[in-house]
Design a protein around this motif. Structure first.
Motif, PDB file in Angstrom:
ATOM      1  N   TYR A   1      39.449  40.961  44.375  1.00 47.69           N
ATOM      2  CA  TYR A   1      39.829  40.943  45.784  1.00 47.69           C
ATOM      3  C   TYR A   1      41.340  40.873  45.854  1.00 47.69           C
ATOM      4  O   TYR A   1      42.009  40.505  44.881  1.00 47.69           O
ATOM      5  CB  TYR A   1      39.191  39.764  46.523  1.00 47.69           C
ATOM      6  N   ASP A   2      41.874  41.261  46.994  1.00 46.22           N
ATOM      7  CA  ASP A   2      43.317  41.311  47.158  1.00 46.22           C
ATOM      8  C   ASP A   2      43.828  39.948  47.571  1.00 46.22           C
ATOM      9  O   ASP A   2      43.552  39.471  48.668  1.00 46.22           O
ATOM     10  CB  ASP A   2      43.660  42.355  48.219  1.00 46.22           C
TER      11      ASP A   2
ATOM     12  N   HIS B   1      49.683  40.348  47.878  1.00 46.44           N
ATOM     13  CA  HIS B   1      50.272  41.572  48.407  1.00 46.44           C
ATOM     14  C   HIS B   1      51.343  41.224  49.424  1.00 46.44           C
ATOM     15  O   HIS B   1      51.596  40.054  49.712  1.00 46.44           O
ATOM     16  CB  HIS B   1      49.203  42.466  49.038  1.00 46.44           C
TER      17      HIS B   1
ATOM     18  N   LYS C   1      41.172  43.871  50.707  1.00 45.53           N
ATOM     19  CA  LYS C   1      40.175  44.681  50.006  1.00 45.53           C
ATOM     20  C   LYS C   1      39.427  43.803  49.018  1.00 45.53           C
ATOM     21  O   LYS C   1      39.950  42.812  48.515  1.00 45.53           O
ATOM     22  CB  LYS C   1      40.831  45.854  49.281  1.00 45.53           C
TER      23      LYS C   1
ATOM     24  N   LYS D   1      37.294  47.859  52.432  1.00 42.85           N
ATOM     25  CA  LYS D   1      38.704  47.818  52.807  1.00 42.85           C
ATOM     26  C   LYS D   1      38.801  47.485  54.294  1.00 42.85           C
ATOM     27  O   LYS D   1      38.036  48.014  55.096  1.00 42.85           O
ATOM     28  CB  LYS D   1      39.390  49.164  52.536  1.00 42.85           C
TER      29      LYS D   1
ATOM     30  N   SER E   1      41.976  50.558  46.523  1.00 38.76           N
ATOM     31  CA  SER E   1      43.355  50.283  46.887  1.00 38.76           C
ATOM     32  C   SER E   1      43.736  50.950  48.208  1.00 38.76           C
ATOM     33  O   SER E   1      43.163  51.977  48.587  1.00 38.76           O
ATOM     34  CB  SER E   1      44.286  50.777  45.775  1.00 38.76           C
TER      35      SER E   1
END
Length: 494
Positions: A226-227, A230, A266, A282, A398
């Motif tokens: 998982y993101d 960022h 995401k 996403k 992504s």
């Protein structure tokens, strides 16, 4: 007779710790010892209006009295609407079924929200400590589990990352409570009824703003990625959650809003790039303030965002200008915006230049907003121009394109030196279709002109150079861009 008396006393204690009656919820009566300006007053009255807590028969709340482990269990079980029917006996030797707190303790133990001591006791009449309350609240409300490796504790007495420490870090990060001083949490200090009410109310409010994404919502058993790191981390934090209060797999992600703004999130069941859509999600993340509280909203998408690509220019003259066109020659711009960067990471230097003390840099970064193939022509200050092939590829889950960059070098040379005779060289059959390979007469200098993508192994059967196995030629293509390399194949004795 003695057992019956103890049961009566237990019932009276429970009566004092829980709501007195349903009539209080509609009354305007206030506790005589909880003036409205007290820091815990709002929480006390809110919980009392909802019949979660109550006062004493004399009209007081006694906010300074300590709260016991049994009382805390009973109040929190009611707060989270825990089912207290059809219970499994937790087996605590000091919590018989006749105990006034038995149902709450049993229900919370079955959910692994609470546990007892190592000697088999629960200690229902023991004052609950600040650390114990932190752990119960985190588990009862399924709060994010902040990791000590990613988030530093400000408290000198909360630094191990084990036991209650991670849960203390969680309630601190969520603003549920602070320390007893800037650098002390005092985990073993007992908590008062007023403090407990404020912590419970603050936990409810913190939880109400968190959006939890569960793997089961998508038919998955867990999240493999998982993101969480960022550019948008100033908008919200993504914190993993587990399927068990004391561990397990990451089957949920808690999204904690931090300030108004927009970002992305995401998550995926698999690690590999470009999986089937059923294996990833996403979202755009929108955080807005509504009635004084942050509200986080998710918007599912398959979009890709403008993405930076790093083009290597190390050991070249300073870059003067970059023009960009499609691979088929359609001009996009004669003056592409770029930044200078020392890092090879495309996510760095997007907005600002990064150079060393001498003004030198390794890469220039430009931003591409559509997938496809491009030619970037870089003009250097010495007047030299070099073309670079760029390929922007959609790579789910992504939000950014992945890139292949190919610097145009249609020919290459390699000199093995004049210290010894390497003898004859042998080219494999068909090598002329990949590249034109020549050798200067009477020397060890090789020249290569690329024709099409492929590889050629040049054999040197008579050479006397230590560890040399032969020569390798590689030709890469991207549309009209050709790059040629020739280098020695060495035996590394691995």
């Amino acid at each position: 007779m003695r057992k019956k008396l103890l049961m009566i006393i237990g019932a009276l204690l429970l009566l004092c710790s829980l709501p007195l009656s349903g009539t209080f919820a509609t009354s305007t009566k206030h506790f005589s010892d909880v003036p409205p300006l007290k820091h815990f007053a709002e929480a006390v009255y809110d919980l009392a209006e909802r019949n979660i807590i109550g006062g004493y028969p004399d009209g007081t709340f006694k906010p300074g009295n300590s709260i016991t482990r049994g009382q805390a269990a009973a109040i929190i079980a009611k707060l989270i609407k825990l089912d207290t029917s059809k219970l499994k006996d937790p087996g605590f030797k000091d919590v018989p079924k006749a105990n006034g707190y038995y149902k709450a303790i049993a229900a919370m133990a079955e959910k692994s929200i609470i546990s007892g001591y190592g000697d088999g006791r629960f200690g229902p009449n023991d004052p609950i400590t600040r650390a114990q309350m932190a752990s119960i609240l985190v588990k009862a409300f399924d709060l994010p589990r902040y990791n000590f490796n990613s988030y530093k504790s400000p408290f000198e007495d909360v630094h191990r990352g084990v036991g209650h420490d991670p849960n203390i870090l969680t309630i601190y990060r969520l603003g549920i409570t602070t320390g007893t001083s800037p650098d002390r949490f005092s985990p073993n200090t007992s908590i008062t009824r007023g403090q407990a009410a404020k912590m419970m109310k603050a936990t409810e409010e913190a939880k109400s703003q968190i959006v939890t994404v569960k793997a089961s919502d998508f038919g998955w058993d867990q999240f493999k990625m998982y993101d969480s790191n960022h550019k948008d981390t100033g908008i919200y934090q993504a914190v993993e959650g587990k399927n068990k209060p004391t561990g397990g797999v990451t089957d949920r992600i808690h999204l904690v809003p931090l300030k108004e703004g927009d970002g992305t999130f995401k998550a995926a069941l698999v690690y590999s790039g470009n999986p089937d859509k059923k294996f990833y999600r996403k979202y755009y993340v929108h955080v807005k303030e509504v009635n004084g509280k942050l509200k986080l909203k998710l918007e599912r998408t398959e979009d890709f965002l403008p993405s930076p690509v790093a083009i290597g220019v190390e050991n070249k003259e300073p870059v003067q200008n970059i023009s960009l066109s499609t691979m088929d020659g359609k001009k996009i711009t004669d003056n592409m915006k770029f930044t200078k960067c020392l890092s090879f990471s495309p996510s760095d230097c997007v907005d600002n230049d990064e150079t060393d003390s001498e003004g030198k840099y390794r890469n220039v970064h430009i931003v591409i907003d559509q997938p496809g193939r491009y030619i970037a022509t870089i003009r250097f200050e010495d007047g030299k121009e070099v073309r670079y092939g760029l390929e922007a590829v959609s790579s789910a889950p992504s939000f950014k394109f992945s890139f292949k960059v190919l610097e145009e070098r249609p020919n290459a040379s390699l000199d093995l030196g004049a210290n010894y005779d390497i003898g004859k060289h042998i080219l494999p059959k068909g090598s002329e279709q990949i590249a034109e390979i020549t050798r200067d007469e009477g020397s060890n200098m090789f020249h290569v002109v690329g024709k099409k993508a492929g590889a050629v192994e040049i054999k040197l059967p008579d050479h006397k150079k230590l560890d040399l196995m032969g020569l390798h030629v590689r030709v890469q293509e991207m549309g009209p861009i050709i790059q040629v390399e020739i280098y020695e194949l060495m035996d590394t004795h691995m």
